[in-house]
Design an enzyme around this catalytic site. Sequence first.
Site, PDB file in Angstrom:
ATOM      1  CD  GLU A 137      -3.358  -0.759   1.810  1.00 38.54           C
ATOM      2  OE1 GLU A 137      -3.459   0.327   2.415  1.00 38.54           O
ATOM      3  OE2 GLU A 137      -4.223  -1.649   1.847  1.00 38.54           O
TER       4      GLU A 137
ATOM      5  CG  HIS B  74      -2.200  -3.652   8.076  1.00 37.60           C
ATOM      6  ND1 HIS B  74      -2.431  -4.906   7.553  1.00 37.60           N
ATOM      7  CD2 HIS B  74      -3.176  -2.871   7.575  1.00 37.60           C
ATOM      8  CE1 HIS B  74      -3.485  -4.874   6.773  1.00 37.60           C
ATOM      9  NE2 HIS B  74      -3.959  -3.646   6.764  1.00 37.60           N
TER      10      HIS B  74
END
Length: 663
Positions: free
Chosen positions: A370, A647
């Site tokens: 990402e 995350h």
Amino acid sequence: MVLYTSPFPNSFLSVLHSFSWGLIFPCYWLADRLVASFVPTTYEKRQRADDPCYFHALCIIITTPIYLALLVASLPFALIGFMLWSPLQSTRRPYIYSRLEDKNHANGATLLTEWKAAGNGKSFCFGSANVCLLPDSLARFNNVFNTQARAKEIGRRIRNGASRPQIKIYIDSPTNTSISAASFSSLVSPQGGDNSANRTVNAGIKRTTSMEYKGDNCGSNNSEDSREDKGGAGEPNEGEENTCIVRINGEDNGHMSDPEADTVNGQAHASGPADPSLEGDVEMSKTPNHKQKEGDSGSLDSYSASRESLVKVRVGDGTVDQSTVNNKLLYKASIMKKTSVRKKKHTDETFDHEISAFFPANLDFLCLQEVFDKRAAEKLKEQLHHYFEYILYDVGVYSCHSCCSFKFVNSGLLFASRYPVMDAAYHCYPNGRGTDSLASKGALFLKVQVGSTPQDQRIVGYISCTHLQAIAGDTTVRCEQLDMLQDWLSEFRKSTSSSSTANPEELVAFDVICGDLNFDNCSSEDKLEQQHSLFTHYKDPCRIGPGEDKPWAIGTLLDPEGLYDEEVCTPDNLQKVLESEEGRKGYLVYPTSKNHGSSQKGRKASLKGNGRRIDYMLYTEEGLYLEWKVEVEEFSFITQLAGLTDHLPVAMRLMVSTGEDDP
């Protein structure tokens, strides 16, 4: 294979691309800011809590017409730029390869010689993280913001954590034969603060905490400030493995000063100037040259983030000259009054596992997902180049490409390495659905050289970085992507291999897959992925079998709503929370239950496992040199990016054992 150092084959196309993007960018930026103004994060809401209720609404009323007017004015230019930009993407290369130009800090070639000196083998450390570096308006839907500043801070924390000197303290104790019989439950702040909330560390989970440390000859600091102070003369290269070793003998006359620190397996003893005997894994941080608040290590405002030194305590045999070693260290540490008894639930576990506040020292390879924003990717690359010599970024395709649908952003993959990259290949998943189809999600395959034998045979390793379909319920899509991942990897290994069975020119040391696979090993909805054939060829260190993780494994997906809570907004605080089963239930995303609502509140008893673990590190023993053995040495869940992404990064250290003699 030639590695592409520029996105286009010639300078004319590069200039034309820059011109077209210059026409598009004002419209893109204004649209991004306009949407972002309507999507506040919980952090911004708390900052505005003391402002009058009408103040924010007034700001939006004033700025929205301005953004809209400028956006409309920029649309014609953006349309012209898009007409130039789109066809250019058919000639664009699938990644950009960047190598550190500063020869004073480049050490990739030096690392290759370490294998010959290693004798019986060598360990390699791999890290993986989803960093959520989307355009700011889209990142806000995950409750993170300020993408450009986050990119720089993420890079700084990673390279500071990885480049810290590694300090190992070996305790020789004739009565305590446990490697990790106890660990510190908490520490006194270096500034004298009192951490009163002592809690027992969860069984089976090893903890890394912080102490104040002042090093002398224990390795170089990779921050810009320290580099200027040192001047570079006579200092070791960045990323070089500098390890200070302190051995404390277990003699009868060296009892611990604190009687409460005794463990169930026996009392640890120490000799030498060190007062306390240390058991468990402890972090030491270099003394900051500024006033630092308690618990702010690694924060956005900390200039000394993650300059900590890992101290691993193990039982050993034999003695060394204590005075020689102690002259290398000038340290002062505040040690808590109590230690918590901790035993491994599974005594047959062959490797260490921990929740760590820092990235592992001497991190060799890093796979990120990402990293979609191109400006953020540049800032991240600049920071990582302080430690990693080789980086591949801006990976993916744009516009209409091959059989894929139109792609607005790249794959988001980024790879960084301390070792030379020999070959690289990228493939785009053609079956993306929904919003995922707008990004060129795929897989990046790399071949790296990690050494050579005395017979000048190259020693290589294979690393794959991927990001699968994210939309819940797309089980079939993810399984198809896992099939393609295996096929592409097999083709890549065949096409890049220069060895034959009879006359091997290369010896394969490891084959690792890293990435965000967007399914966990506990959810009933993910059964197909859990039983995929990938897990018959590759091993997951955190997994017992389909649908069952090891007790110490925790989820890697954080609840976005709690990212800025005081309990978890710093690496140390998040680490403490994740060590507690009740704490995890409040801040990790758990598998959804058909019998309960989507909200986690009020249903803690029904939550299964330790959270959704969707970020994976897999390795295989297939296709490697037959006389070598690959084993996991350590696995870590990392909290150093607390407040910067939703995350948890993960890290794995592999030991490649070659036996007594090289082949």
